[in-house]
Design a protein around this motif. Structure first.
Motif: not given
Length: 123
Positions: A100-102, A106-107, A110-112
């Motif tokens: 469930s983490a993706d 989360y994205r 991670m983009g920042q």
């Protein structure tokens, strides 16, 4: 972007005591593999005392002991049937949370995030 940037650590508490977490689950796996609490501790590079304290905590936090020891000088230990059930559910919970983490949140995070931290300004 590192695939290991997110680490979800599942800890189940019994009062103030950690009843089950990643280290205790690994210890149960090692007891199963080695048939001994002390051998499991050595395999995990844990002190004898630390290993026994973790087993004691687990056995005090659940309705039944997770680890059973052999009486007498024969030594040895095994993960009880109840312990196997607890470990199985815990590992499945870990898998579900990892899957469930993706998600979009989360994205977005991670983009920042930078790939590596900037140099400290306090040096």
């Amino acid at each position: 972007m590192s695939p290991m940037a997110l680490k979800i650590k599942v800890q189940l508490y019994c009062g103030e005591e950690i009843a089950m977490g990643p280290g205790k689950a690994d210890l149960l796996d090692a007891i199963r593999a080695h048939g001994s609490i002390s051998a499991a501790g050595r395999a995990l590079t844990m002190s004898y005392r630390r290993t026994w304290l973790l087993v004691d905590a687990m056995n005090r936090c659940w309705r039944e002991p997770l680890v059973e020891t052999a009486p007498g000088s024969s030594g040895g230990a095994r993960v009880s049937a109840f312990g196997e059930m607890v470990l199985d559910h815990y590992r499945k919970l870990q898998e579900q949370l990892d899957l469930s983490a993706d998600c979009a949140d989360y994205r977005a995070l991670m983009g920042q995030m930078l790939a590596e931290p900037k140099a400290s300004q306090k040096e």
